[in-house]
Every structure is written in structure tokens, then in C-alpha cells.
Design a protein around this motif. Structure first.
Motif, PDB file in Angstrom:
ATOM      1  N   THR A  32       0.838  -1.209   0.000  1.00  0.00           N
ATOM      2  CA  THR A  32       0.000   0.000   0.000  1.00  0.00           C
ATOM      3  C   THR A  32       0.867   1.252   0.000  1.00  0.00           C
ATOM      4  O   THR A  32       0.373   2.362  -0.037  1.00  0.00           O
ATOM      5  N   LYS A  59      -5.825   3.993  -2.859  1.00  0.00           N
ATOM      6  CA  LYS A  59      -7.129   3.468  -2.445  1.00  0.00           C
ATOM      7  C   LYS A  59      -7.321   2.060  -3.029  1.00  0.00           C
ATOM      8  O   LYS A  59      -7.698   1.139  -2.320  1.00  0.00           O
ATOM      9  N   GLN A  60      -6.991   1.956  -4.326  1.00  0.00           N
ATOM     10  CA  GLN A  60      -7.121   0.642  -4.971  1.00  0.00           C
ATOM     11  C   GLN A  60      -6.235  -0.384  -4.271  1.00  0.00           C
ATOM     12  O   GLN A  60      -6.630  -1.529  -4.058  1.00  0.00           O
ATOM     13  N   ARG A  88      -5.231  -0.336  -1.181  1.00  0.00           N
ATOM     14  CA  ARG A  88      -5.805  -0.674   0.134  1.00  0.00           C
ATOM     15  C   ARG A  88      -6.972  -1.647  -0.014  1.00  0.00           C
ATOM     16  O   ARG A  88      -7.092  -2.608   0.730  1.00  0.00           O
ATOM     17  N   ASP A  89      -7.809  -1.378  -1.031  1.00  0.00           N
ATOM     18  CA  ASP A  89      -8.951  -2.285  -1.279  1.00  0.00           C
ATOM     19  C   ASP A  89      -8.460  -3.680  -1.613  1.00  0.00           C
ATOM     20  O   ASP A  89      -8.992  -4.686  -1.147  1.00  0.00           O
TER      21      ASP A  89
END
Lengths: 327, 384
Positions: free
Chosen positions: B18, B25-26, B28-29
Motif C-alpha cells: 500500500t 485506495k485501490q 488498500r482495497d
């Protein structure tokens, strides 16, 4: 007799049947046109742009064949046949500008190919993704620098009194770079590659990214070294892209980067011997002689020769390796 | 020919990082998705775990499983293309965990064959030998011998782009054969082919294996390939072995419901059965006798999962009633998709058996007693 009456005579198709077929065909065409209408509408802005920006100016070719007199307008000006071309090629600078344009382009195409592919391969081999993500924008950054900024950067290095080179390496024997034409083929070549090789390597990087990783794994199992993998997998797989880029570059062999050849040498007349190209000559001709006809003749010459060279080189590629020909 | 021994192999792929400038964000997802996967550790996602397998000389072993079951990871670890997180790989008794791929005496055939595009068939076959610095005459002799074996001599001057799918596969096999490796590794080499060509290629591969007796480790998600090619099938799920055995063992005695439903076309029918008395089970309103071997297995349970293959039903006027939902006519068989209340099941009947079936028609079928499988309703483990 009964048997004869059962035989169906072969009769020509009735006109009614033909009309029906024609009507159906017409309806089908109408339906196709209706379904394609949104696509045509989407195409329209681009088409208008191309017509206005690329095709309408082609009428300017007329200028190359006219003795332009602005007081009576382009269309009313008298025709002069090939006089403008004759004047262009009869000037004492004709040989210099054509030689410079073609030689710089040839060297830059060939050297550029090697440098761009080398950078692309090196970039693809960087296993640290984080480092790759930093290096990629860094090497592409110079291509975003405008010619004017570039000329000042170069001046910072080459200025006679305060330039980096004259204050460090050539401290004892300063060189007047902007008065010594013999250095400029090397200076321009270095500056050109510093500016453009990062960007041009991106295309090859993208192509390398598309090569099936299984090929490299297969080669690893077969015992191929890194260099062998590059020679036997990467380069053959890049061949279509190399051919395409070469053909495109050959088409522009009579063109030159005006900013590079005019701004970077700061338009110095003393450097004309090695920095004058067709484009800078046209600019100078317009500025100094206000000769629009000759400038236009030079552009027509560039376009026609470029077009012919693309056709010829594509024909050669088609003969040697038909799969990689453009058309 | 070589033996291969895989002991407690583990492969862990690190989590997505991350710490990046863009797309945080991607990332983290993605990390959250990875961490929510059933098999993870602090280090990452477990792709293969506790994988132990012995492959004998000349054996044709097929690793079978759906996407993400870890079969390709096992193959790539064996080939040396992936590092081993834990466990031991032995080839002829020697540990090869850290041996570089070219020194493992293995050859691999990839999904899309990975033939060198700029080379002719001859050069593709000769390439591994040239890398071994073999004399030119010997290379030529070996290449021509392999080309003869694979009936490819007339194709030696062609480039891969000028070959059909079958010819490309033969070239890939030839490139593997020419090195005379101890083990062949094959990573779904037929998945890109159409069914007719696939059938022909299977025959060809079987013929080559019979002729040379080489040890083969073959990865596929296609049960037909596995059932027709393998001497032994290793069925995988979530990086673990579910069952290993001969194709007949896996088909006839599946260890659990996953194995039972994975193998066989059409898929095995699964019902909820209620034991009514010892040796009998109630299935869709009919009491069905169980085979001797599993008569006691369902004893004391309120309900069991019953598995019956579609080919193991026979028409019976006193059997289970089903309404024809739709039919499929496949070669010499007719697949009847039946409905009984909320239950849907499939029955295969030979076309020659009688009249055509139509939608809405009622048929009565009975399972063959000795072909009924019972599974635990919660764990899915076979009961016998």
C-alpha cells in the motif's frame, strides 16, 4: 401430352420481382445508414478538424507556384511555374541545408533506435517496481521542456564567460561554442537524445510489456542468458514496432525540429554551416527576404519527398518482410 | 526418466503493497480483499500448503483443479520459476529447491507453447541444445531424430506463425523432448485448442508417453484431459490436495462432495436424503435401498447428502417421478433435465433406449443401488 403439361417452363423473372428486390435492398441500406448515424455524428468533429487544419491549408501549395504579390492577393498573383523551386535549389545554402537535414535525421533515426530500445529494455529489466516508477517519469521529463527553456539550459552549459563547461573543464582554454560550428553536430545530437530518447523509448517499453512472459520463462528453462533472451525474444518481437517507427521517421527525413536547430544555437549566423536545415532556412527566408513563394516551395518539396520515401521504404519492407509492411 | 518427490510444499505470495504514490485506495482495497481470503498469514496469501506428492518413474500425473487452486504454482515451483516458501522438492533423491531452472533436467511446455517467434521449427528445436554448447553435428542429429518421431521433418523450415495449433504443440513437445529431460512439465498445453484438435492432441501425447515412458506432470482445469490422460490425478482446492488416485478411484470413490461434483459430465446430482431405516433412505418421496458398503454409514443421522451421477439412473415405473424441464441431445446420449418439486436433477439415457422426450412429460427413474454416494451434510466428507 399429360407428361408435357407437368413440365414447368423456365420463364424470365418478372419485373415485379425485381422491383421487390430493389425495394428490399433500398430498405436495408436505409436501415444501415440509420444505425450508423450516431457513429457518423461522433466522427464529425474530428473530420471537421482534419479538413480545416490539414486539408484546407493544402491549397497553400498554390503559393509555391506563384509569384506572390500581397497587394493583389494570392489568387490574383501571377503563376511562375517552378521558379520558386529553382530559386530554392540555386541558393548557396541549398546543399548545406539539405545535407544537414538528411544527415542529422539519418544519424538520429539510427542512433535513436538503438538508444530508445536500449532504454526500454533496461527499464523492463528493472525488477524494483518502485525504482522503475521514479525513473520512467524522470527520463520522460526532458521531452516536456520547451525549445526556449532548452536553449537557456544549453546556454548555461556553453556560455563563453559563465557556462558550466568553460568555468570547469575548459577553464584554461575557454571555447567560444556559439562561434565554432564544428562542435554543433555533437552538441545538437546530445541535446536531441537527452530530450527525446525517454519519450520515444515509452513506445518500445509498451511493446516489451506486451511480450508473453512465458517466452522468457521458456528461454530460462532452456538455459538462455539474459542477452540471449534479448536477442532471440525481445528484438524479434519488437520488429513490427521498429519497422513502423522507422517508416514514420523516414517520412519526416526532410523535416527538422525547428526549435532544436534555431533556438538552441540561439539563431547564430556563424553556426549556419552545421545548424542550417530546410525548416530554419524557410524561416530565415521569410524573415529576411520575405519570400513566401520559396518558403512554400520548400514545404512542398519536404512533403513530396517524405511521401515518396514512405512509399518506397514500405515497398522495400513489403518485399523483405510482408507481415511488417504498413500498407 | 526421473522420480519426483514433493514434501510439504508451501507457497506464499506477499500482500499487495500500500506504500505507493498513486492508486493508494485501490491498493488498500486490494490488500483488504487479500487479507479476507481464507488462507492468509502475516506474510501474505497462501497459494499452496502442505502439498506432498510422490511421482514415480514414467508416471503421467495430472494436477487438476479450478483457477486459483494452486496447481500452476506447484508446477512453477517444480520448474524453478517460483521460489519455494517452505518444503522440499527432490528429484531422484536430490534436493533441487535452489537449483536454477536449466540445471534441473526438466522441460516445460507452456499454455501457448512459447515458441521463439523469429526462429524456424529447426532452430526452436535446436535452441536448448545450442545453449548446452553441444557440437553442431550432434544438435542436427538430435533435432532430426525428434522431428522424425513427431512427424515434423517437412515442417523444419517453417516459422511458428506458419504452423497450425497442433503443429505448434508438436514443436513445443519436440523442444522439450530434444533435451532428453528427466521430467516433462506441462502447463495447460491444450487449453487454447478447439475440441476436435484437443482430442487428437491428447491421443498424440498419450502415444508419445507410451513410446518414451517419460515422467510427466501435467496441469489442467479440464477434467476430460485429466481423466483421459493421467495415470494418476491429483485434485486440488485452495492450494491443498483434495484427493489423489487413479481416474477410476476419483470417479467411483470420491473422497468428498467437492471431488464428486468436480469430476464427471454432467455433474453429479446432489440431494438431501433422510435415513428412514437401516439400509434405506428417503429421496424425493421414495425409499431407496442403499448398497451393502454404506448401509450403516447414515445410521443415527437426521439427514445426509446423497450424490448420484446422471448416468447411474435407470427408467423404472416405480421410481422417482420427474417432469422434463428441457432435454439436450449429445452424441449417443440424451440428457434429461428433470424437476421434482423444488429439486432439479439430470438423468442421462441412451438415445437408443426409446422415444424422444418432450418438455412437461413425466418420467420415472431409479438410481442404481450400488452407485449411490453418501456425504456428510456439513463437512461433505464421504460416508462409508
Amino acid at each position: 401430352m399429360a407428361a408435357e403439361s407437368n413440365v414447368q417452363p423456365i420463364v424470365p423473372r418478372s419485373s415485379q420481382y425485381d422491383n421487390l428486390l430493389a425495394q428490399r435492398k433500398k430498405n436495408r441500406r436505409k436501415a444501415q445508414a440509420r444505425s450508423a448515424l450516431p457513429l457518423y455524428l461522433m466522427m464529425l468533429p474530428g473530420l471537421i478538424y482534419i479538413i480545416c487544419n490539414n486539408y484546407l491549408p493544402m491549397f497553400g501549395i498554390l503559393i509555391a507556384f506563384k509569384k506572390v504579390n500581397f497587394s493583389i492577393g494570392i489568387f490574383e498573383s501571377p503563376w511562375c511555374g517552378l521558379d520558386n523551386f529553382e530559386f530554392l535549389f540555386k541558393t548557396k545554402d541549398a546543399w548545406i541545408m539539405i545535407r544537414n537535414t538528411v544527415c542529422y535525421n539519418l544519424v538520429w533515426i539510427l542512433l535513436g533506435l538503438v538508444i530508445s530500445i536500449t532504454i526500454a529494455i533496461l527499464m523492463a529489466e528493472i525488477s524494483n517496481r518502485k525504482a522503475a516508477k521514479i525513473i520512467q517519469p524522470v527520463i520522460c521529463f526532458p521531452s516536456m521542456v520547451s525549445a526556449v527553456i532548452l536553449s537557456f539550459l544549453v546556454y548555461g552549459f556553453l556560455s563563453k564567460s559563465y557556462g558550466f563547461l568553460n568555468t570547469t573543464i575548459y577553464k584554461d582554454h575557454p571555447i567560444n561554442w556559439y562561434a565554432s560550428a564544428q562542435y554543433w553536430p555533437f552538441i545538437l545530437t546530445i541535446v536531441h537524445f537527452w530530450q527525446s530518447s525517454g519519450q520515444s523509448s515509452i513506445i518500445y517499453m509498451a511493446s516489451i510489456g506486451g511480450i508473453d512472459k512465458g517466452l522468457y520463462e521458456s528461454a530460462r528453462i532452456d538455459g538462455a542468458s539474459k542477452m540471449q533472451q534479448i536477442r532471440h525474444i525481445t528484438l524479434p518481437m519488437l520488429r513490427p514496432m521498429i519497422t513502423l517507427m522507422m517508416l514514420m521517421a523516414i517520412g519526416k527525413i526532410f523535416n527538422s525540429d525547428f526549435g532544436m536547430f534555431y533556438q538552441v544555437p540561439l539563431g547564430q549566423g556563424l553556426l549556419i554551416k552545421t545548424t542550417q536545415t530546410i525548416d530554419t532556412y524557410v524561416y530565415r527566408a521569410l524573415l529576411e527576404m520575405n519570400n513566401v513563394g520559396m518558403s512554400s516551395a520548400a514545404s512542398v518539396f519536404q512533403a513530396i519527398i517524405g511521401f515518396l520515401l514512405v512509399i518506397i521504404s514500405n515497398a522495400i519492407v513489403r518485399k523483405v518482410d510482408s507481415e511488417n509492411a504498413l500498407f | 526418466m526421473s522420480e519426483l518427490s514433493l514434501e510439504n510444499l508451501v507457497k506464499i505470495y506477499p500482500f499487495t503493497s500500500t506504500r505507493r504514490l498513486f492508486g493508494r485506495k485501490q491498493a488498500r482495497d486490494m490488500l483488504a480483499r487479500e487479507q479476507a481470503m481464507p488462507y492468509t498469514t502475516n506474510e501474505g496469501v497462501i497459494a499452496v500448503q502442505q502439498f506432498s506428492l510422490e511421482i514415480k518413474n514414467g508416471e503421467f500425473v495430472v494436477l487438476l483443479g479450478p483457477s486459483g487452486s494452486g496447481k500452476t504454482s506447484v508446477l512453477r515451483m517444480v520448474a524453478g520459476l517460483e521460489s519455494v516458501s517452505d518444503g522440499t522438492i527432490r528429484m531422484d533423491g536430490k534436493v533441487i529447491n535452489d537449483t536454477p531452472p536449466p540445471d534441473r533436467n526438466m522441460a516445460m511446455i507452456f499454455q501457448n507453447y512459447s515458441l521463439y517467434p523469429g526462429f524456424t521449427v529447426y532452430d526452436n528445436l535446436a535452441y536448448p541444445l545450442r545453449n548446452l554448447h553441444m557440437p553442431r553435428a550432434q544438435v542436427d542429429e538430435k533435432v532430426r531424430a525428434v522431428a522424425g518421431l513427431l512427424e515434423m521433418t517437412p515442417l523444419l523450415d517453417r516459422r511458428p506463425s506458419e504452423l497450425s495449433g497442433g503443429q505448434q504443440q508438436r514443436t513445443a513437445i519436440g523442444r522439450a523432448l530434444v533435451r532428453d529431460p528427466g521430467i516433462f512439465l506441462m502447463d495447460e498445453p491444450m487449453s487454447n485448442q478447439d475440441p476436435a484438435l484437443k482430442a487428437r492432441l491428447r491421443e498424440e501425447l498419450k502415444r508419445i508417453h507410451r513410446k518414451l515412458g517419460t515422467t510427466i506432470l501435467y496441469v489442467t482445469h479440464d477434467q476430460t484431459d485429466a481423466l483421459r490422460l493421467g495415470d494418476r490425478i491429483v485434485l486440488m482446492q485452495d492450494g491443498m490436495i483434495v484427493q489423489a488416485g487413479t481416474p477410476q478411484e476419483l470417479y467411483q470413490h470420491p473422497r468428498n462432495l467437492y471431488c464428486a461434483t468436480f469430476l464427471g459430465t454432467p455433474q453429479m446430482n446432489v440431494f438431501r436424503g433422510i435415513p428412514v431405516q437401516e439400509g434405506k433412505i428417503r429421496l424425493m418421496g421414495r425409499d431407496i435401498s442403499l448398497p451393502e458398503s454404506i448401509k450403516k454409514a447414515a445410521g443415527g443421522m437426521a439427514a445426509v447428502t446423497v450424490g448420484i451421477r446422471p448416468v447411474h439412473f435407470v427408467p423404472d415405473p416405480r421410481g422417482i417421478e420427474g417432469t422434463v424441464d428441457y432435454t439436450e441431445s449429445i452424441e449417443a446420449e440424451c440428457h434429461l433435465h428433470l424437476k421434482h418439486g423444488n429439486e432439479a436433477f439430470t438423468v442421462v439415457v441412451p438415445k437408443t433406449s426409446g422415444r424422444p422426450y418432450s418438455r412437461g412429460e413425466t418420467v420415472r427413474v431409479m438410481p442404481e443401488t450400488d452407485r449411490i454416494h453418501l456425504f456428510h451434510p456439513q463437512t461433505g466428507i464421504r460416508l462409508d
